[in-house]
Design an enzyme around this catalytic site. Structure first.
Site, PDB file in Angstrom:
ATOM      1  N   GLY A 104       0.754  -1.542  -0.221  1.00 32.94           N
ATOM      2  CA  GLY A 104       0.121  -0.051  -0.271  1.00 32.94           C
ATOM      3  C   GLY A 104       0.637   1.488   0.191  1.00 32.94           C
ATOM      4  N   GLY A 106       1.822   2.748   2.820  1.00 36.15           N
ATOM      5  CA  GLY A 106       3.214   3.015   3.183  1.00 36.15           C
ATOM      6  C   GLY A 106       3.628   2.282   2.971  1.00 36.15           C
ATOM      7  N   ILE A 151      -6.470  -4.170  -0.847  1.00 39.68           N
ATOM      8  CA  ILE A 151      -7.828  -4.542  -0.885  1.00 39.68           C
ATOM      9  C   ILE A 151      -8.724  -2.952  -0.843  1.00 39.68           C
ATOM     10  CG2 ILE A 151      -7.770  -6.659   0.145  1.00 39.68           C
ATOM     11  CD1 ILE A 151      -9.658  -4.900   2.312  1.00 39.68           C
ATOM     12  N   ASP A 152      -7.720  -1.489  -0.640  1.00 42.69           N
ATOM     13  CA  ASP A 152      -8.702  -0.643  -0.140  1.00 42.69           C
ATOM     14  C   ASP A 152      -9.107   0.138  -1.549  1.00 42.69           C
ATOM     15  OD1 ASP A 152      -8.588  -1.375   2.212  1.00 42.69           O
ATOM     16  OD2 ASP A 152      -7.061   0.008   2.489  1.00 42.69           O
ATOM     17  N   MET A 194     -14.213  -2.359   5.160  1.00 45.65           N
ATOM     18  CA  MET A 194     -12.823  -1.972   5.916  1.00 45.65           C
ATOM     19  C   MET A 194     -12.660  -1.315   4.546  1.00 45.65           C
ATOM     20  SD  MET A 194     -10.450  -5.594   6.366  1.00 45.65           S
ATOM     21  CE  MET A 194      -9.735  -6.077   7.740  1.00 45.65           C
ATOM     22  N   ARG A 196     -10.307   1.812   5.101  1.00 45.57           N
ATOM     23  CA  ARG A 196      -9.521   3.338   5.788  1.00 45.57           C
ATOM     24  C   ARG A 196     -10.106   3.873   5.532  1.00 45.57           C
ATOM     25  NH1 ARG A 196      -3.356   2.251   6.539  1.00 45.57           N
ATOM     26  NH2 ARG A 196      -3.470   2.211   3.643  1.00 45.57           N
ATOM     27  N   GLU A 251     -15.065   1.958   7.404  1.00 47.93           N
ATOM     28  CA  GLU A 251     -14.947   2.243   8.815  1.00 47.93           C
ATOM     29  C   GLU A 251     -14.091   3.755   8.543  1.00 47.93           C
ATOM     30  OE1 GLU A 251     -11.268  -0.656   9.330  1.00 47.93           O
ATOM     31  OE2 GLU A 251     -10.425  -0.155   7.298  1.00 47.93           O
ATOM     32  N   VAL A 285     -12.007 -11.661   6.437  1.00 48.77           N
ATOM     33  CA  VAL A 285     -12.491 -12.788   5.916  1.00 48.77           C
ATOM     34  C   VAL A 285     -12.637 -11.613   4.780  1.00 48.77           C
ATOM     35  CG1 VAL A 285     -14.818 -13.776   6.738  1.00 48.77           C
ATOM     36  CG2 VAL A 285     -14.736 -11.601   5.769  1.00 48.77           C
ATOM     37  N   GLN A 286     -12.512  -9.925   5.185  1.00 53.17           N
ATOM     38  CA  GLN A 286     -12.850  -9.518   3.254  1.00 53.17           C
ATOM     39  C   GLN A 286     -11.230  -9.527   2.295  1.00 53.17           C
ATOM     40  OE1 GLN A 286     -14.065  -5.716   4.154  1.00 53.17           O
ATOM     41  NE2 GLN A 286     -13.998  -6.397   6.212  1.00 53.17           N
TER      42      GLN A 286
HETATM   43  P1  ATP Z   1      -1.796  -1.354   3.813  1.00 55.58           P
HETATM   44  O1  ATP Z   1      -3.022   0.430   2.746  1.00 55.58           O
HETATM   45  O2  ATP Z   1      -2.597  -2.474   3.625  1.00 55.58           O
HETATM   46  O3  ATP Z   1      -1.879  -0.976   5.165  1.00 55.58           O
HETATM   47  P2  ATP Z   1       0.618  -0.676   3.536  1.00 55.58           P
HETATM   48  O4  ATP Z   1       1.785  -0.224   2.846  1.00 55.58           O
HETATM   49  O5  ATP Z   1      -0.032   1.244   3.784  1.00 55.58           O
HETATM   50  O6  ATP Z   1      -0.160  -1.380   3.891  1.00 55.58           O
HETATM   51  P3  ATP Z   1       1.918   0.674   6.203  1.00 55.58           P
HETATM   52  O7  ATP Z   1       1.833  -0.257   7.282  1.00 55.58           O
HETATM   53  O8  ATP Z   1       2.104   1.625   6.588  1.00 55.58           O
HETATM   54  O9  ATP Z   1       1.233  -0.519   4.792  1.00 55.58           O
HETATM   55  O10 ATP Z   1       3.700   0.248   5.346  1.00 55.58           O
HETATM   56  C1  ATP Z   1       4.419  -0.794   6.138  1.00 55.58           C
HETATM   57  C2  ATP Z   1       5.548  -0.607   6.078  1.00 55.58           C
HETATM   58  O11 ATP Z   1       6.638   0.072   5.030  1.00 55.58           O
HETATM   59  C3  ATP Z   1       6.187   0.278   7.524  1.00 55.58           C
HETATM   60  O12 ATP Z   1       5.945  -1.244   8.591  1.00 55.58           O
HETATM   61  C4  ATP Z   1       6.850  -0.061   7.178  1.00 55.58           C
HETATM   62  O13 ATP Z   1       8.112  -1.218   7.710  1.00 55.58           O
HETATM   63  C5  ATP Z   1       7.112   0.271   5.724  1.00 55.58           C
HETATM   64  N1  ATP Z   1       6.922   2.284   5.166  1.00 55.58           N
HETATM   65  C6  ATP Z   1       6.190   2.535   5.678  1.00 55.58           C
HETATM   66  N2  ATP Z   1       5.947   3.521   6.161  1.00 55.58           N
HETATM   67  C7  ATP Z   1       7.707   4.476   5.940  1.00 55.58           C
HETATM   68  C8  ATP Z   1       8.393   6.082   5.449  1.00 55.58           C
HETATM   69  N3  ATP Z   1       7.559   6.722   5.887  1.00 55.58           N
HETATM   70  N4  ATP Z   1       9.500   5.168   5.786  1.00 55.58           N
HETATM   71  C9  ATP Z   1      10.060   4.206   5.601  1.00 55.58           C
HETATM   72  N5  ATP Z   1       9.264   2.838   5.541  1.00 55.58           N
HETATM   73  C10 ATP Z   1       8.475   2.738   5.664  1.00 55.58           C
END
Ligand code: ATP
Length: 366
Positions: A104, A106, A151-152, A194, A196, A251, A285-286
């Protein structure tokens, strides 16, 4: 010979295995070595057994399997510079020069930061004598490619994300199951889904199941009037002969005073209307079960495109995000897509829905 690593990170989604399979096999087809990074960024930080060279047969049968078989994790260490230094060292020790991340926003933010810092990470490794200058010079450039597994369906720069169609399918099935028993007992059900900050799952599930009412983050429920309006709509549908009442609540749903609209709030209103009301929180389950055909296709086409991007990119090209726009697989600058996605979330938090909706379309590509 290019050495590519593929990773799944953040929340899992259906189709991630199909991504890994496509990257491994397309990589081998184009003459590269492909590594799987197990457990998201934890695998990069820790290295060792968590970085595994993959062969063609290693991913046999993965298309039809749910979840992610190479694991995923939230990795606090990668948010710290020392974690990223350790990740760089493990990549260099294995000769890896390209990283394909499926996750995602992040995870993709982390990936982009890693690329931006790469030269200074190399310098730090040389200064601390963890690698030689010659080795650093061989690895001056890191290629990052992003794929959106979520999934979002909350990412800008792509029409849909890998897993969103499967999740919608799962929600639709579950609401159909609930509807069957709701009809028997003439009950009302409040179903929390779900997503976000994003109402895509809730909105579309509401349409695919013919729900009476839908709460999404993108349209604030008027804190003064939503209860009366909900009552009026549900009472009207009942008066026309409906034996069930179904309300879908995202949510992230909020009212106009920034208070969350919870399934309990909605239940109170329906009980007040005299309906025998139950809450169902669909929960994980989603994210579960196998990927629907569309997600398998999307994952495969995008996985192949990610490998092609690794082979085409020059050091001056920005890191791409592989997306799909109007049915075409496209590459778009990763940084822009991540920036835009964060702006959407902030606009929703600030109740600026017009901006949020405009930003979620892909104006920035023009
Ligand atoms: P979802 O949308 O399903 O939550 P996501 O990829 O947005 O997925 P996050 O938990 O935000 O999920 O990020 C996953 C991992 O990516 C974090 O645990 C971290 O290891 C890394 N990460 C996220 N943001 C940063 C950042 N700003 N700098 C460095 N690493 C990051």
């Amino acid at each position: 010979k290019k050495k590519i690593a593929v990773m799944t990170s953040g929340g899992d989604s259906q189709g991630m295995n199909a991504v890994v399979r496509a990257v491994v096999r397309a990589g081998i087809f184009y003459g590269c070595d492909v590594f799987a990074v197990y457990e998201g960024y934890t695998g990069l930080v820790k290295g060792g057994d968590l970085l595994k060279k993959m062969e063609w047969d290693d991913v046999r049968g993965w298309l039809a399997l749910g979840g992610t078989l190479i694991g995923t994790a939230r990795c606090a260490e990668f948010r710290e510079r020392w974690g990223r230094v350790a990740g760089a060292k493990n990549m260099i020790d294995n000769g890896i020069d390209s990283l394909i991340v499926c996750g995602g926003d992040g995870s993709l933010t982390g990936a982009d930061l890693f690329r931006a810092e790469w030269p200074s990470l190399l310098d730090e490794l040389v200064e601390t004598k963890q690698i030689t200058k010659e080795k650093a010079d061989l690895h001056r450039h890191l290629t990052i490619v992003g794929l959106v597994g979520s999934i979002d369906n909350d990412m800008s720069g792509t029409d849909t994300t890998i897993g969103a169609a499967s999740s919608l399918e799962r929600i639709t099935e579950m609401v159909d199951y609930i509807d069957a028993t709701a009809t028997s007992h003439s009950r009302a059900f409040v179903v929390e889904v779900m997503g976000r900050h994003c109402g895509w799952l809730a909105l579309n599930a509401g349409i695919t199941t013919g729900a009476d009412y839908i709460f999404v983050p993108e349209r604030a429920a008027d804190s003064k009037t939503w209860r009366e309006e909900l009552k009026e709509v549900c009472a009207r549908h009942r008066a026309k002969g409906r034996r069930t009442t179904t309300v879908i609540v995202a949510e992230g749903a909020l009212d106009s005073e920034l208070n969350p609209v919870t399934p309990e709030d909605v239940k109170d209103v329906l009980v007040d209307l005299g309906l025998d009301t139950r809450i169902t929180t669909l929960g994980h389950v989603q994210r579960g079960g196998t990927a629907v055909a569309y997600d398998r296709l999307l994952a495969t086409m995008q996985g192949v495109e990610a490998v092609k991007a690794v082979l085409d990119l020059t050091p001056s090209d920005p890191s791409p995000l592989i997306g799909i726009l109007e049915n075409k697989i496209i590459r778009t600058p990763l940084v822009e897509a991540v920036k835009q996605t964060k702006k959407v979330a902030s606009a929703i938090e600030a109740r600026d829905f017009d901006t949020a909706i405009n930003l979620r379309s892909n104006d920035f590509l023009e």
